[in-house]
Write an enzyme that holds these catalytic residues in place. Structure first.
Site, PDB file in Angstrom:
ATOM      1  N   SER A  67      -7.614   4.732 -10.849  1.00  0.00           N
ATOM      2  CA  SER A  67      -7.153   4.560  -9.474  1.00  0.00           C
ATOM      3  C   SER A  67      -5.894   5.386  -9.204  1.00  0.00           C
ATOM      4  CB  SER A  67      -6.853   3.082  -9.226  1.00  0.00           C
ATOM      5  OG  SER A  67      -6.485   2.882  -7.888  1.00  0.00           O
TER       6      SER A  67
ATOM      7  N   GLY B 210      -5.926   2.381  -4.564  1.00  0.00           N
ATOM      8  CA  GLY B 210      -5.572   1.008  -4.211  1.00  0.00           C
ATOM      9  C   GLY B 210      -5.756   0.701  -2.738  1.00  0.00           C
TER      10      GLY B 210
ATOM     11  N   ASN C  29       5.571   9.913  -9.925  1.00  0.00           N
ATOM     12  CA  ASN C  29       5.113   9.803  -8.548  1.00  0.00           C
ATOM     13  C   ASN C  29       5.667   8.552  -7.901  1.00  0.00           C
ATOM     14  OD1 ASN C  29       3.032   7.623  -7.653  1.00  0.00           O
ATOM     15  ND2 ASN C  29       2.525   8.083  -9.800  1.00  0.00           N
TER      16      ASN C  29
ATOM     17  N   GLY D 126       3.474   5.225  -3.227  1.00  0.00           N
ATOM     18  CA  GLY D 126       3.653   3.985  -2.480  1.00  0.00           C
ATOM     19  C   GLY D 126       2.374   3.474  -1.857  1.00  0.00           C
TER      20      GLY D 126
ATOM     21  N   ASN E  99      -4.531  -4.698  -8.741  1.00  0.00           N
ATOM     22  CA  ASN E  99      -3.382  -3.834  -9.030  1.00  0.00           C
ATOM     23  C   ASN E  99      -2.116  -4.684  -9.063  1.00  0.00           C
ATOM     24  OD1 ASN E  99      -1.440  -1.919  -9.251  1.00  0.00           O
ATOM     25  ND2 ASN E  99      -2.172  -0.623  -7.590  1.00  0.00           N
TER      26      ASN E  99
ATOM     27  N   CYS F 123       1.709  -1.742  -9.513  1.00  0.00           N
ATOM     28  CA  CYS F 123       2.265  -0.525  -8.904  1.00  0.00           C
ATOM     29  C   CYS F 123       3.783  -0.615  -8.895  1.00  0.00           C
ATOM     30  CB  CYS F 123       1.761  -0.312  -7.480  1.00  0.00           C
ATOM     31  SG  CYS F 123       2.482   1.171  -6.757  1.00  0.00           S
TER      32      CYS F 123
ATOM     33  N   GLY G  66      -2.363   9.065 -20.148  1.00  0.00           N
ATOM     34  CA  GLY G  66      -2.204  10.429 -20.639  1.00  0.00           C
ATOM     35  C   GLY G  66      -3.412  11.035 -21.321  1.00  0.00           C
TER      36      GLY G  66
END
Lengths: 303, 248
Positions: free
Chosen positions: A20, A45, A68, A71, A126, A129, A243
């Protein structure tokens, strides 16, 4: 070779999943990647409503990765169902909805609304975040907060339910246990590591927020440890993230206990990466005499 | 748009900070204003590609005019003829088609998409701003002058053409459309002083370039309200009246 795996209540054609936030709503990658080749796609998301996300600048490249602070900009659940789901369901892959909420109740609204669509194979809550709450806070930093959201969602759907966890907590194992106890079919980890980028000349952040999420090959050793720790101490399916950039990376995550993996930041650099990574993983397994992915899952033998 | 393997055909330094990079490969046709994501290295470091406006497309090659602004562009400036380089191209939404007379206004590396645009036009007016005469690359792209009705060069130090800022020397005339590309402050000032219709090519920091990450979002007016849209998909070219000029 038989590439199928079972993970978190889903039968996947292979263990390669698009993560995601790095694959848009799936269709953005379709010009470059045959979505029929991936085990599943976790879409960006979704909140119950459209969301603007954070101001720019939102990305900053770092050694072997990036920070990043997007948001969770997004179209919201209804527009997703109306405009994206019909395009996605044509592909022979599993569509997993990444559900978000500012309030706990919003996660539940997303699950409740989208579970009625046949094309949605399951949910990934989620809980992690780092870019939408003050100071990088998120539910997956605390077992109790995670438990409540998972429990609420579990009460609404019989579809597979995963919880995406943050590594930014000292309670990772407890959080994973709490999710399991609340009825999660799997935990996916890790989301990004909290980090910063500063410009010494301006003496300000290089991004529009103080903290941002670090991803990419730079975090792979950290993610591998997190996956190993949870997989070896909690009785729950683990989806490994962090990664991954090659077939060998995939096999390392499976070895320490992940039953599938998600491919993230590498998609941004190389949008067809998932296909290459799958081919590499299959060919490595064959070279080493394995017959399928299941034979390697959790078979790490330590030092 | 697709991922295309390429090979460096030419890498020529044009000034201290600028180089011309010609990459051979079987590239799908691009439109003026579109861009490509160019991989810096086949290793994982630097991790991300770099977005560059397409300066020209030839039969089996793309030409970029790149300004060295950091580590990635510096590394690219050292890539040699024959080396492999992977591209994702063409990306984004370019300039809208032309009718009537056009004004092209390019500042610094902002000249790049206008070089491509000019190759599809004739009889336009070009105003080209740069810091010094050493950063005016009219010779590298002869068609810029050959196809123009008028070319106005403006340098900040006065070493070539008029002295000062491009936005102080916008040629008078009736234009159907102005196509503007350059630093944010230049484009904002252009928008403030220029009364006609104009399209602007925005430069933002990007991670993927094809809409997956939402890292390059910019604020514009859409459907009657301010929205964050991806510069890589909905742009990089936007209409002057839809850009929220108070951002950044």
């Amino acid at each position: 070779m038989d590439t199928r795996v079972k993970v978190g209540g889903l039968d996947l054609k292979n263990p390669i999943i698009l993560a995601s936030g790095t694959a848009g709503y799936g269709v953005e990658l379709a010009p470059f990647l045959d979505l029929n080749r991936v085990g599943a796609v976790v879409v960006k998301g979704l909140y119950p409503y459209e969301r603007e996300g954070n101001p720019p600048p939102r990305v900053w490249e770092t050694p072997c990765g990036l920070l990043n602070t997007i948001g969770l900009q997004g179209v919201g659940m209804e527009k997703f169902a109306r405009e994206y789901l019909p395009r996605l369901e044509k592909y022979d892959t599993r569509i997993i909805v990444n559900a978000c909420g500012e309030e706990d109740e919003e996660y539940l609204r997303v699950v409740d609304y989208l579970q009625g669509f046949d094309a949605v194979a399951g949910f990934e809550l989620n809980l992690s975040c780092p870019n939408v709450r003050e100071g990088g806070r998120c539910p997956a930093m605390w077992p109790q907060w995670s438990y409540e959201i998972v429990k609420g969602a579990r009460g609404l759907t019989h579809k597979p339910l995963w919880a995406k966890l943050t590594p930014n907590t000292s309670a990772l194992v407890e959080v994973a246990s709490a999710c399991r106890e609340a009825g999660a079919d799997a935990v996916s980890l890790v989301n990004t590591y909290l980090g910063m980028a500063v410009d010494f000349r301006t003496r300000r952040s290089r991004l529009s927020t103080l903290f941002a999420g670090l991803s990419g090959p730079a975090i792979k050793p950290l993610a591998l440890r997190a996956v190993y720790t949870v997989a070896s101490s909690v009785d729950v399916d683990v989806v490994g993230i962090g990664g991954i950039a090659s077939g060998e990376d995939v096999l390392e995550f499976l070895l320490v206990g992940a039953r599938a993996v998600q491919i993230g930041s590498i998609n941004l650099r190389e949008p067809s990466a998932a296909e290459r990574i799958l081919e590499e993983a299959v060919s490595l397994l064959q070279q080493e005499g394995y017959n399928n992915f299941n034979e390697i899952i959790g078979r790490f033998e330590g030092v | 748009m697709k991922v295309v393997p390429g090979e460096v055909l030419e890498n020529r330094r044009l000034s201290q900070d600028f180089f011309l990079l010609k990459i051979g490969g079987d590239f799908p046709p691009a439109e003026p204003g579109q861009f490509a994501m160019v991989s810096v290295s086949s290793s994982l470091e630097p991790f991300l590609g770099r977005p560059f406006g397409i300066a020209m497309q030839e039969r089996d090659a793309l030409i970029f005019l790149v300004k060295i602004v950091g580590r990635g562009t510096a590394m690219l400036s050292r890539r040699r003829r024959g080396e492999k380089i992977s591209l994702v191209t063409p990306l984004g939404k370019g300039f809208s088609p032309i009718q009537g007379r056009a004004l092209l206004a390019g500042g610094g590396s902002g000249i790049v998409p206008l070089v491509f645009l000019a190759s599809r036009l004739s009889g336009y007016t070009l105003v080209y701003g740069a810091r010094t005469r050493r950063e005016v690359f009219l010779d590298a792209f002869p068609h810029l002058q050959e196809r123009a009705r008028e070319v106005v060069v403006v340098t900040e130090d006065g070493s070539l053409g008029k002295k000062g800022l491009l936005t102080r020397h916008i040629p008078p005339g009736e234009f159907h459309m102005a196509y503007v590309s350059g630093p944010w402050a230049m484009m904002r000032e252009f928008h403030r002083v220029y009364p006609g219709k104009a399209e602007f090519s925005l430069e933002t920091r990007m991670a993927c370039g094809f809409g997956a990450c939402f890292g390059c979002a910019v604020k514009v007016m859409r459907e009657g309200r301010e929205r964050m849209v991806r510069a890589c998909v909905e742009g990089p070219v936007f209409k002057g009246e839809e850009i929220i000029w108070t951002q950044g």
